[in-house]
Design a protein around this motif. Structure first.
Motif, PDB file in Angstrom:
ATOM      1  N   GLU A  23       0.833  -1.210   0.000  1.00  0.00           N
ATOM      2  CA  GLU A  23       0.000   0.000   0.000  1.00  0.00           C
ATOM      3  C   GLU A  23       0.867   1.258   0.000  1.00  0.00           C
ATOM      4  O   GLU A  23       0.580   2.221  -0.728  1.00  0.00           O
ATOM      5  CB  GLU A  23      -0.919   0.004   1.228  1.00  0.00           C
ATOM      6  N   ALA A  24       1.911   1.239   0.815  1.00  0.00           N
ATOM      7  CA  ALA A  24       2.803   2.402   0.871  1.00  0.00           C
ATOM      8  C   ALA A  24       3.569   2.553  -0.439  1.00  0.00           C
ATOM      9  O   ALA A  24       3.759   3.670  -0.937  1.00  0.00           O
ATOM     10  CB  ALA A  24       3.773   2.259   2.038  1.00  0.00           C
ATOM     11  N   ALA A  25       4.000   1.424  -1.019  1.00  0.00           N
ATOM     12  CA  ALA A  25       4.733   1.473  -2.287  1.00  0.00           C
ATOM     13  C   ALA A  25       3.876   2.082  -3.390  1.00  0.00           C
ATOM     14  O   ALA A  25       4.380   2.802  -4.258  1.00  0.00           O
ATOM     15  CB  ALA A  25       5.186   0.075  -2.676  1.00  0.00           C
ATOM     16  N   LYS A  26       2.583   1.800  -3.359  1.00  0.00           N
ATOM     17  CA  LYS A  26       1.684   2.347  -4.382  1.00  0.00           C
ATOM     18  C   LYS A  26       1.638   3.869  -4.315  1.00  0.00           C
ATOM     19  O   LYS A  26       1.552   4.545  -5.346  1.00  0.00           O
ATOM     20  CB  LYS A  26       0.284   1.761  -4.208  1.00  0.00           C
ATOM     21  N   LEU A  27       1.712   4.423  -3.108  1.00  0.00           N
ATOM     22  CA  LEU A  27       1.711   5.873  -2.951  1.00  0.00           C
ATOM     23  C   LEU A  27       2.959   6.495  -3.573  1.00  0.00           C
ATOM     24  O   LEU A  27       2.887   7.489  -4.300  1.00  0.00           O
ATOM     25  CB  LEU A  27       1.636   6.251  -1.471  1.00  0.00           C
ATOM     26  N   PHE A  28       4.124   5.904  -3.276  1.00  0.00           N
ATOM     27  CA  PHE A  28       5.391   6.491  -3.705  1.00  0.00           C
ATOM     28  C   PHE A  28       5.721   6.184  -5.161  1.00  0.00           C
ATOM     29  O   PHE A  28       6.194   7.057  -5.886  1.00  0.00           O
ATOM     30  CB  PHE A  28       6.524   5.993  -2.799  1.00  0.00           C
ATOM     31  N   LEU A  29       5.492   4.940  -5.596  1.00  0.00           N
ATOM     32  CA  LEU A  29       5.894   4.523  -6.934  1.00  0.00           C
ATOM     33  C   LEU A  29       4.734   4.465  -7.913  1.00  0.00           C
ATOM     34  O   LEU A  29       4.921   4.127  -9.076  1.00  0.00           O
ATOM     35  CB  LEU A  29       6.577   3.153  -6.870  1.00  0.00           C
ATOM     36  N   GLY A  30       3.552   4.784  -7.432  1.00  0.00           N
ATOM     37  CA  GLY A  30       2.383   4.831  -8.298  1.00  0.00           C
ATOM     38  C   GLY A  30       1.843   6.245  -8.379  1.00  0.00           C
ATOM     39  O   GLY A  30       2.061   6.969  -9.350  1.00  0.00           O
TER      40      GLY A  30
END
Length: 530
Positions: free
Chosen positions: A111-118
């Protein structure tokens, strides 16, 4: 008449020795005082800078309180992905940590990765400037470690269309088939002699052979010592470099890494220069169609501009840029695939149930053919599940390649300053019970049955190859080579651990570096099926 006085030689020796020692001690004391003064001065500057940063950027994500100079480096051991995972369990999936004088944000959940890399991919699309980049990436002229911008976009477009396209990958199918047949025959001979096979070395030699023929047009020439130089370079790059975290110490080269980087990069550069020169001479003698070209030929064609698709790059790329792209391709093709195959084979040997189920699928789909073909891979659904499950638990690069923010940004209410380095702890993803349930520790390929979770990362659960703008353009080639090697080795051979070792006793510990291979080589006895 004067009386001559004779001095005892032993007394004279002691006297001189004492004098020398006294001078040396005074020099050492002076040097220690100077070093202490420098350290105190530097720590004062660093503390002042940290204080200013803290005041300027309040409301950073939660994280451990840094110490002067070293920050939170003392909290990381030999396997930093594991240590960062433990810290994230305390501070959360978006964690702030200062390592030396460098501000990091650690992301530890899909979920956190989606914020930063999405959502905010463009903000974090750049790469930090680390010392190894200067020497092995020619100051960032390639693909992997190059800062985000027009030059990088041109390089990526070129590599995607000309070097890593489906058409180009398919053109090397004969090379892969030939190299795999040679490997299978070597293993068959070893099985007839009841010899133990070092699978780590065998797989490494196979992947190197396939890659060198694709990139150089020939197998590695021993006179260049290419493999040893490349292996040592990758090892050096993977070493924790204090200069990257406390840049003010870089001029002192306390670890001797700068000297080592210079020496290895010079050797590597000479090898690449020789190979490029050989290709240039060959081009003058014989013209080639695009279908006949290896990767070096295609790079050189930029200057000849056989296609106007890449005019921008043909005007800006230089010799260093070409060599940097080659280093990226070599490192990305050899080390990552070798490590992947090694972990998959180890997981299969450790879990006989999964091995038997995969062999049964191969028997049904492949039958009595002498080799598993590339066209067969799409029909091997359980093999694909095995690959996913292995790389979930044993990722090749547990922290992926670091990103760097290009501007100040607010995410989830947290202030992320410009030039903050972003580390995605993909190793932690595979241990998230919210994603994989409470049985995440179990090696269970069936968890991917009837799911659309894949390495393209749309759900951000499997992002071994990265995602977004900085996603790996060589993913398809990597997965093809991995599936092809594993399927052939498992279809034609059973594998038993030496000395009657039980599969459950197989050591699955990793060692950290640019990639994360097994800590110990994988040894096994092959038993030929046919």
């Amino acid at each position: 008449m004067e009386t001559m006085t004779f001095v005892d030689p032993s007394y004279l020796y002691i006297f001189i020795t004492k004098k020398i020692l006294r001078e040396k001690l005074q020099q050492a004391a002076t040097m220690s005082s100077v070093i202490l003064a420098i350290l105190l001065f530097l720590s004062g500057i660093l503390f002042w800078r940290v204080r200013l940063t803290h005041l300027r950027h309040k409301n950073l994500p939660p994280g451990p309180t840094p110490l002067p100079i070293i920050g939170s480096l003392h909290l990381l051991g030999n396997l930093p992905h594991r240590d960062l995972h433990k810290l994230s369990q305390k501070y959360g999936p978006i964690m702030s940590i200062r390592l030396g004088s460098i501000q990091f944000v650690i992301v530890s959940s899909p979920e956190a990765a989606k914020l930063f890399l999405g959502t905010h991919d463009v903000v974090f699309a750049s790469r930090p400037n680390i010392q190894a980049t200067k020497y092995f990436a020619y100051s960032g002229k390639g693909l992997t470690f190059t800062e985000y911008g027009s030059y990088w976009r041109s390089v990526r477009k070129f590599c995607t269309l000309e070097l890593l396209s489906a058409k180009k990958i398919n053109s090397f199918a004969g090379i892969r088939r030939e190299e795999i047949r040679l490997m299978l025959e070597e293993i068959r001979v070893a099985s007839m002699g009841h010899k133990v096979v070092n699978l780590s070395e065998t797989v490494g030699a196979l992947i190197e052979g396939m890659t060198c023929r694709m990139i150089f047009g020939k197998k590695n020439d021993d006179k260049f010592l290419f493999k040893s130089v490349m292996d040592e370079s990758m090892e050096a790059i993977g070493i924790f470099n204090l200069a990257d975290y406390v840049p003010m110490l870089a001029p002192f080269d306390l670890q001797g890494l700068t000297k080592r980087f210079k020496s290895l990069s010079k050797e590597l550069d000479e090898i690449l220069e020789t190979l490029i020169n050989e290709h240039e001479e060959h081009i003058l003698i014989k013209s080639q169609s695009p279908e006949e070209m290896d990767f070096i030929d295609i790079l050189l064609s930029l200057k000849n501009r056989y296609s106007n698709t890449h005019d921008d790059l043909s005007f800006t790329i230089d010799r260093s840029g070409m060599k940097c792209i080659l280093v990226d391709l070599i490192a990305g093709s050899i080390d990552t695939v070798k490590t992947s195959v090694e972990w998959i084979l180890a997981a299969l040997i450790k879990h006989p149930r999964v091995m038997k189920k995969l062999q049964q699928e191969l028997k049904v789909v492949i039958g009595d053919k002498h080799v598993v073909e590339e066209t067969d891979l799409t029909n091997l659904s359980y093999l694909q599940m095995v690959v996913k499950e292995t790389l979930r638990l044993y990722p090749i690069a547990p922290l992926l390649v670091p990103h760097q923010s290009m501007e100040d940004i607010v995410i989830n209410g947290y202030n992320i300053p410009k030039n903050t380095r972003l580390l995605v702890n993909y190793w932690a993803f595979g241990r998230d019970s919210k994603v994989w349930s409470e049985n995440w520790e179990e090696f269970l390929p069936e968890r991917f049955l009837d799911t659309e979770v894949d390495f393209r990362g749309h759900d951000y659960q499997l992002i071994q190859f990265g995602i977004g703008r900085r996603g790996c353009p060589g993913m398809n080639l990597g997965l093809l080579n991995t599936g092809l090697v594993v399927s052939n080795m498992v279809h034609f051979f059973d594998w038993e651990l030496p000395s009657r070792m039980s599969p459950s006793d197989l050591d699955m510990k990793e060692k950290f570096g640019l990639t994360t291979p097994r800590a110990k080589p994988l040894l096994a006895n092959p038993i030929y099926h046919y």
